[in-house]
Scaffold this motif. Structure first.
Motif, PDB file in Angstrom:
ATOM      1  N   SER A  22     -23.990  13.571  51.531  1.00 17.66           N
ATOM      2  CA  SER A  22     -23.409  13.320  50.204  1.00 17.66           C
ATOM      3  C   SER A  22     -22.832  14.606  49.613  1.00 17.66           C
ATOM      4  CB  SER A  22     -24.422  12.681  49.258  1.00 17.66           C
ATOM      5  OG  SER A  22     -25.471  13.570  48.952  1.00 17.66           O
ATOM      6  N   ALA A  23     -23.532  15.729  49.779  1.00 18.20           N
ATOM      7  CA  ALA A  23     -23.018  17.008  49.277  1.00 18.20           C
ATOM      8  C   ALA A  23     -21.735  17.397  50.004  1.00 18.20           C
ATOM      9  CB  ALA A  23     -24.077  18.099  49.436  1.00 18.20           C
ATOM     10  N   LYS A  24     -21.703  17.176  51.305  1.00 19.43           N
ATOM     11  CA  LYS A  24     -20.519  17.500  52.102  1.00 19.43           C
ATOM     12  C   LYS A  24     -19.330  16.629  51.687  1.00 19.43           C
ATOM     13  CE  LYS A  24     -19.066  17.763  56.944  1.00 19.43           C
ATOM     14  NZ  LYS A  24     -19.476  17.546  58.342  1.00 19.43           N
ATOM     15  N   VAL A  25     -19.563  15.334  51.545  1.00 18.36           N
ATOM     16  CA  VAL A  25     -18.494  14.408  51.161  1.00 18.36           C
ATOM     17  C   VAL A  25     -17.981  14.740  49.756  1.00 18.36           C
ATOM     18  CG1 VAL A  25     -17.987  11.982  50.599  1.00 18.36           C
ATOM     19  CG2 VAL A  25     -19.207  12.560  52.718  1.00 18.36           C
ATOM     20  N   ALA A  26     -18.889  15.041  48.835  1.00 18.45           N
ATOM     21  CA  ALA A  26     -18.477  15.387  47.469  1.00 18.45           C
ATOM     22  C   ALA A  26     -17.563  16.607  47.484  1.00 18.45           C
ATOM     23  CB  ALA A  26     -19.690  15.637  46.587  1.00 18.45           C
ATOM     24  N   GLN A  27     -17.934  17.599  48.268  1.00 21.67           N
ATOM     25  CA  GLN A  27     -17.113  18.809  48.347  1.00 21.67           C
ATOM     26  C   GLN A  27     -15.757  18.500  48.979  1.00 21.67           C
ATOM     27  OE1 GLN A  27     -18.594  21.980  50.853  1.00 21.67           O
ATOM     28  NE2 GLN A  27     -17.528  23.508  49.615  1.00 21.67           N
ATOM     29  N   GLN A  28     -15.758  17.763  50.076  1.00 24.50           N
ATOM     30  CA  GLN A  28     -14.512  17.435  50.767  1.00 24.50           C
ATOM     31  C   GLN A  28     -13.565  16.601  49.898  1.00 24.50           C
ATOM     32  OE1 GLN A  28     -15.986  15.429  54.260  1.00 24.50           O
ATOM     33  NE2 GLN A  28     -16.117  17.327  55.455  1.00 24.50           N
ATOM     34  N   ARG A  29     -14.134  15.695  49.127  1.00 23.86           N
ATOM     35  CA  ARG A  29     -13.315  14.766  48.340  1.00 23.86           C
ATOM     36  C   ARG A  29     -13.050  15.260  46.922  1.00 23.86           C
ATOM     37  NH1 ARG A  29     -13.838   9.440  51.000  1.00 23.86           N
ATOM     38  NH2 ARG A  29     -12.622   8.616  49.279  1.00 23.86           N
ATOM     39  N   GLY A  30     -13.646  16.388  46.545  1.00 24.10           N
ATOM     40  CA  GLY A  30     -13.490  16.875  45.177  1.00 24.10           C
ATOM     41  C   GLY A  30     -14.079  15.898  44.173  1.00 24.10           C
ATOM     42  N   ALA A  31     -15.211  15.311  44.531  1.00 26.87           N
ATOM     43  CA  ALA A  31     -15.841  14.266  43.728  1.00 26.87           C
ATOM     44  C   ALA A  31     -17.022  14.815  42.937  1.00 26.87           C
ATOM     45  CB  ALA A  31     -16.320  13.131  44.638  1.00 26.87           C
ATOM     46  N   VAL A  32     -17.403  14.094  41.906  1.00 30.86           N
ATOM     47  CA  VAL A  32     -18.599  14.398  41.134  1.00 30.86           C
ATOM     48  C   VAL A  32     -19.802  13.949  41.963  1.00 30.86           C
ATOM     49  CG1 VAL A  32     -19.880  13.868  39.026  1.00 30.86           C
ATOM     50  CG2 VAL A  32     -17.380  14.058  38.948  1.00 30.86           C
ATOM     51  N   LEU A  33     -20.762  14.848  42.165  1.00 35.26           N
ATOM     52  CA  LEU A  33     -21.978  14.513  42.901  1.00 35.26           C
ATOM     53  C   LEU A  33     -23.105  14.273  41.912  1.00 35.26           C
ATOM     54  CD1 LEU A  33     -23.721  14.300  45.483  1.00 35.26           C
ATOM     55  CD2 LEU A  33     -23.993  16.788  45.369  1.00 35.26           C
ATOM     56  N   ILE A  34     -23.712  13.099  42.000  1.00 39.80           N
ATOM     57  CA  ILE A  34     -24.872  12.783  41.170  1.00 39.80           C
ATOM     58  C   ILE A  34     -26.040  12.498  42.103  1.00 39.80           C
ATOM     59  CG2 ILE A  34     -25.867  11.171  39.505  1.00 39.80           C
ATOM     60  CD1 ILE A  34     -23.030  10.757  38.399  1.00 39.80           C
TER      61      ILE A  34
END
Length: 166
Positions: A22-34
């Motif tokens: 989830s942390a990797k995907v958030a970084q790759q996608r420029g998404a908010v991580l909750i």
């Protein structure tokens, strides 16, 4: 045409690597991580001592997060929810976020077997000693007894992930 963000969430057995991915995907996608774990620790420090405590406090958090996440998605920002989607009931909660407004979603399914998960849990015990009393084989077996892989009939946009366990 809507311009909503994408809801990204994860299914996989305990220790499969959902939080890491989830942390990797958030970084790759420029998404908010909750992260549910981070919110629970911040809101209820030291109060979660067993699995039933987790279920209790998690159920208190979900109504707040549901509306918050929906509002963020409707602004166009994507959201990665580091929360388990390991049972049909849990996955139904995620559906409640995106269905009303047809918000795009992706369910990442980590297909790690029991041996790989247990190996990663032993490593996590060393790296995060505060979680060691939860990251045991006994808790793994109990939690895994409830695990339900996603099925086509549920209608999710599933991304299958086969992580390598070293």
């Amino acid at each position: 045409m809507n311009h909503y963000g994408t809801l990204l969430f994860f299914c996989g057995k305990m220790g499969a690597g959902k939080s890491t991915l989830s942390a990797k995907v958030a970084q790759q996608r420029g998404a908010v991580l909750i992260s549910e774990d981070a919110w629970l620790e911040a809101l209820y420090p030291g109060e979660i001592e067993n699995f039933n405590d987790y279920l209790n406090y998690s159920s208190r958090l979900k109504p707040i997060l549901r509306e918050h996440v929906k509002q963020v998605l409707m602004t166009g920002a994507s959201v990665v929810l580091d929360m388990p989607a390991n049972t049909r009931k849990q996955r139904d909660w995620f559906k409640g976020i995106y269905t009303e407004h047809e918000i795009p979603h992706e369910l990442y399914y980590l297909t790690v077997g029991d041996a790989g998960c247990l190996k990663q849990l032993k490593e996590r015990q060393k790296q995060q000693p505060g979680r060691a009393h939860f990251d045991t084989e006994e808790v793994f077996k109990m939690v895994t007894s409830y695990f339900e892989p996603p099925s086509d009939s549920e209608g999710f946009n599933v991304v299958i992930v086969e992580p390598e366990i070293t």
